[in-house]
Design a protein around this motif. Sequence first.
Motif, short mmCIF file in Angstrom:
data_model
loop_
_atom_site.label_atom_id
_atom_site.label_comp_id
_atom_site.label_asym_id
_atom_site.label_seq_id
_atom_site.Cartn_x
_atom_site.Cartn_y
_atom_site.Cartn_z
N GLU A 125 33.85 57.12 74.32
CA GLU A 125 34.37 57.68 75.57
C GLU A 125 35.74 57.12 75.96
N MET A 126 36.16 56.02 75.35
CA MET A 126 37.45 55.43 75.71
C MET A 126 38.57 56.40 75.36
N GLY A 127 39.29 56.85 76.37
CA GLY A 127 40.39 57.77 76.17
C GLY A 127 39.97 59.19 75.84
N ASP A 128 38.66 59.47 75.91
CA ASP A 128 38.15 60.80 75.62
C ASP A 128 38.45 61.73 76.80
N LYS A 129 38.40 63.03 76.53
CA LYS A 129 38.74 63.98 77.59
C LYS A 129 37.80 63.88 78.79
N THR A 130 36.52 63.54 78.59
CA THR A 130 35.62 63.44 79.74
C THR A 130 35.92 62.19 80.56
N GLN A 131 36.39 61.12 79.93
CA GLN A 131 36.78 59.93 80.69
C GLN A 131 38.04 60.23 81.50
N ILE A 132 39.00 60.88 80.88
CA ILE A 132 40.23 61.22 81.58
C ILE A 132 39.95 62.24 82.69
N ALA A 133 39.04 63.17 82.43
CA ALA A 133 38.64 64.11 83.47
C ALA A 133 38.01 63.38 84.65
N THR A 134 37.26 62.33 84.38
CA THR A 134 36.64 61.54 85.46
C THR A 134 37.71 60.89 86.31
N VAL A 135 38.76 60.35 85.68
CA VAL A 135 39.88 59.77 86.44
C VAL A 135 40.49 60.84 87.34
N ALA A 136 40.77 62.01 86.76
CA ALA A 136 41.40 63.10 87.52
C ALA A 136 40.50 63.61 88.64
N LEU A 137 39.21 63.76 88.35
CA LEU A 137 38.29 64.26 89.37
C LEU A 137 38.14 63.26 90.52
N ALA A 138 38.10 61.98 90.20
CA ALA A 138 38.01 60.96 91.26
C ALA A 138 39.25 60.98 92.13
N ALA A 139 40.41 61.22 91.52
CA ALA A 139 41.64 61.33 92.30
C ALA A 139 41.63 62.61 93.13
N ARG A 140 41.16 63.68 92.53
CA ARG A 140 41.12 64.99 93.21
C ARG A 140 40.17 64.98 94.40
N PHE A 141 39.02 64.36 94.22
CA PHE A 141 38.01 64.29 95.29
C PHE A 141 38.00 62.88 95.88
N ASP A 142 39.16 62.45 96.34
CA ASP A 142 39.31 61.11 96.90
C ASP A 142 38.28 60.88 98.00
N GLY A 143 37.62 59.75 97.94
CA GLY A 143 36.58 59.43 98.92
C GLY A 143 35.19 59.83 98.46
N ALA A 144 35.10 60.47 97.30
CA ALA A 144 33.80 60.92 96.78
C ALA A 144 33.53 60.30 95.41
N LEU A 145 33.90 59.02 95.26
CA LEU A 145 33.77 58.34 93.97
C LEU A 145 32.34 58.40 93.43
N LEU A 146 31.37 58.09 94.27
CA LEU A 146 29.98 58.10 93.79
C LEU A 146 29.54 59.49 93.36
N ALA A 147 29.94 60.51 94.11
CA ALA A 147 29.58 61.89 93.74
C ALA A 147 30.23 62.29 92.43
N VAL A 148 31.48 61.88 92.21
CA VAL A 148 32.17 62.21 90.97
C VAL A 148 31.52 61.51 89.78
N VAL A 149 31.27 60.21 89.92
CA VAL A 149 30.65 59.45 88.82
C VAL A 149 29.24 59.97 88.54
N ALA A 150 28.48 60.26 89.60
CA ALA A 150 27.14 60.83 89.40
C ALA A 150 27.24 62.20 88.71
N GLY A 151 28.22 63.00 89.11
CA GLY A 151 28.40 64.32 88.52
C GLY A 151 28.84 64.27 87.07
N THR A 152 29.83 63.42 86.76
CA THR A 152 30.28 63.34 85.37
C THR A 152 29.19 62.75 84.48
N THR A 153 28.43 61.82 85.02
CA THR A 153 27.31 61.24 84.26
C THR A 153 26.24 62.30 84.03
#
Length: 195
Positions: A116-144
């Motif tokens: 997962e290091m540098g994989d598209k889903t890891q990078i998508a998680t970075v982008a989604l967490a930035a996009r949905f600022d304040g919803a870190l737990l929801a983003v991590v739960a969703g990507t997981t």
Amino acid sequence: MEAFLVSTGLVALAEIGDKTQLLAFLLAARFKGRAGTICLGILIATLVNHAGAGALGSWITSLLSPGILRWGLGLGFIAMALWTLVPDKIDEETEGGGRLGLGVLGTTVVAFFLAEMGDKTQIATVALAARFDGALLAVVAGTTAGMMIANVPAVLLGERIAGRVPVRLVHGIAAVVFALLGVATLLGAGRFLGL
């Protein structure tokens, strides 16, 4: 709830045919009858990896102005759309975990974390967490959840379904979703989030 659902859907689609899904097939073939342990390893590795990626995404939002963040995210999602169309292969370093004497769980955790290091889903998680600022737990739960939706069947069904999943079609759908999210972000759809 939107952050969770978008994160789950995007990662589940992007993960079809990804190297970590191929790794799930390989681990299932190597450790027959240990599907539960392999799935637990995938869960642990994904939670740790995506929590770090999500934290990075949240931190980035505190550094960049809303305008720069909007353009960066919009272009990033469009780049993810293009990257999703590129087929993955398993890297040699992710295959070697079984030689370390870590057992099924340890091998799966190490192999998935490295894959997962540098994989598209890891990078998508970075982008989604930035996009949905304040919803870190929801983003991590969703990507997981998205990772588990894509990889648990790979473990349980193994190579029997590999030839039946229209990987190119699924990647095309994921690419369209990433592109739409990128264009919407560039056009200001994230204004309600302060982007």
